[in-house]
Design an enzyme around this catalytic site. Sequence first.
Site, mmCIF file in Angstrom:
data_model
loop_
_atom_site.group_PDB
_atom_site.id
_atom_site.type_symbol
_atom_site.label_atom_id
_atom_site.label_comp_id
_atom_site.label_asym_id
_atom_site.label_seq_id
_atom_site.Cartn_x
_atom_site.Cartn_y
_atom_site.Cartn_z
ATOM 1 N N HIS A 67 0.952 -1.202 0.113
ATOM 2 C CA HIS A 67 0.070 0.072 -0.212
ATOM 3 C C HIS A 67 0.921 1.253 0.064
ATOM 4 C CE1 HIS A 67 -3.052 2.687 1.790
ATOM 5 N NE2 HIS A 67 -3.611 2.172 0.514
ATOM 6 N N CYS A 76 11.922 0.907 16.213
ATOM 7 C CA CYS A 76 12.349 0.000 15.553
ATOM 8 C C CYS A 76 13.408 0.210 14.500
ATOM 9 C CB CYS A 76 11.381 -1.080 14.628
ATOM 10 S SG CYS A 76 9.920 -1.670 15.917
ATOM 11 N N ARG A 97 16.957 -2.104 14.930
ATOM 12 C CA ARG A 97 17.144 -3.092 16.012
ATOM 13 C C ARG A 97 16.388 -4.428 15.826
ATOM 14 N NH1 ARG A 97 13.179 -3.109 19.839
ATOM 15 N NH2 ARG A 97 11.489 -1.458 19.516
ATOM 16 N N SER A 98 14.992 -3.755 15.423
ATOM 17 C CA SER A 98 13.849 -5.054 15.458
ATOM 18 C C SER A 98 13.012 -5.012 14.131
ATOM 19 C CB SER A 98 12.878 -4.780 16.517
ATOM 20 O OG SER A 98 11.928 -5.518 16.622
ATOM 21 N N ALA A 99 13.183 -6.222 13.392
ATOM 22 C CA ALA A 99 12.797 -6.004 11.991
ATOM 23 C C ALA A 99 11.786 -7.079 11.899
ATOM 24 C CB ALA A 99 13.831 -6.284 11.388
ATOM 25 N N ASN A 116 9.703 -0.569 5.448
ATOM 26 C CA ASN A 116 10.883 0.391 5.944
ATOM 27 C C ASN A 116 11.897 0.588 4.534
ATOM 28 O OD1 ASN A 116 10.701 -1.809 8.924
ATOM 29 N ND2 ASN A 116 9.897 0.161 8.724
ATOM 30 N N HIS A 134 13.310 -11.141 12.337
ATOM 31 C CA HIS A 134 12.389 -12.137 12.650
ATOM 32 C C HIS A 134 11.188 -12.231 11.837
ATOM 33 C CE1 HIS A 134 11.428 -8.434 15.178
ATOM 34 N NE2 HIS A 134 10.018 -8.810 14.813
ATOM 35 N N ILE A 135 10.716 -13.436 11.765
ATOM 36 C CA ILE A 135 9.487 -13.708 11.205
ATOM 37 C C ILE A 135 8.405 -14.327 12.188
ATOM 38 C CG2 ILE A 135 8.184 -15.095 9.394
ATOM 39 C CD1 ILE A 135 10.690 -15.471 7.998
ATOM 40 N N TYR A 136 7.362 -13.651 12.605
ATOM 41 C CA TYR A 136 6.580 -14.262 13.620
ATOM 42 C C TYR A 136 5.893 -15.416 13.088
ATOM 43 C CZ TYR A 136 6.484 -9.649 16.008
ATOM 44 O OH TYR A 136 6.837 -8.663 16.710
#
Length: 264
Positions: free
Chosen positions: A51, A146, A166-168, A177, A207-209
């Site tokens: 989007h 993040c 730091r957190s991806a 991003n 990370h991947i949830y």
Amino acid sequence: MRTYLDLLQHVLDHGVDRDDRTGTGTRSVFGYQMRFDLEEGFPVLTTKKLHLRSIIHELLWFLKGDTNIAYLKENGVTIWDEWADENGDLGPVYGYQWRSWPAPDGRHIDQIANLLKMLHTNPQSRSLIVSAWNPALVDEMALPPCHCLFQFYVANGRLSCQLYQRSADIFLGVPFNIASYALLTMMIAQVTGLKPGEFIHTLGDAHIYSNHFEQARLQLTRTPKKLPVMHINPDVKDLFAFRFEDFRLDGYEADPTIKAPIAV
């Protein structure tokens, strides 16, 4: 973008399964870097449709120094809704730190304005840095930043940007991003008389949830298409004067969106 699919595959194959703040669980690696040459096209995913309206309006919102979601809501952007309070406020998040970092003496530092000045007066500086990570205010933010620090580099008339994230959240967040900071680099290049160079994306906890594994595997079955071209209104010479209408993405062909739940 094969580079992004390589990241998905790497984390699925080599990541470590860990608990996380949201209670969802992730598979992650620590430390990963991607590079995108902005002369080769605009780095937006073609293996699922993004989007673009949300990406552009969020970036303009950051640059305004805004921390209330009213502007986003007015423009049909809902990506921050889960974290806002009843008044739409998010605390001193990205826009506040970029444009109004509080100094101990009571001043407020406009990091973006300072960056633009340095690019004009001292483009070889190794201090072309903007930070959103303010330890004194992290606890007051709806969500700690993040994508927390970015640095620019000028060589041979080209402007490159490196982001440390730091957190991806690789499946949902990272594609936004990449496009956002690539666009920011192009905008700053235009207003400083430079050409866009590279966008380098350095990830900390990538990370991947666990509830995105199936979607990630589906995306990996798709073949990347040619990157589109981002056109920016050449008449805009002031970074803070850009509007949504100043951007046009040509040739964007993408596979259908893949829905996935947001971990809050």
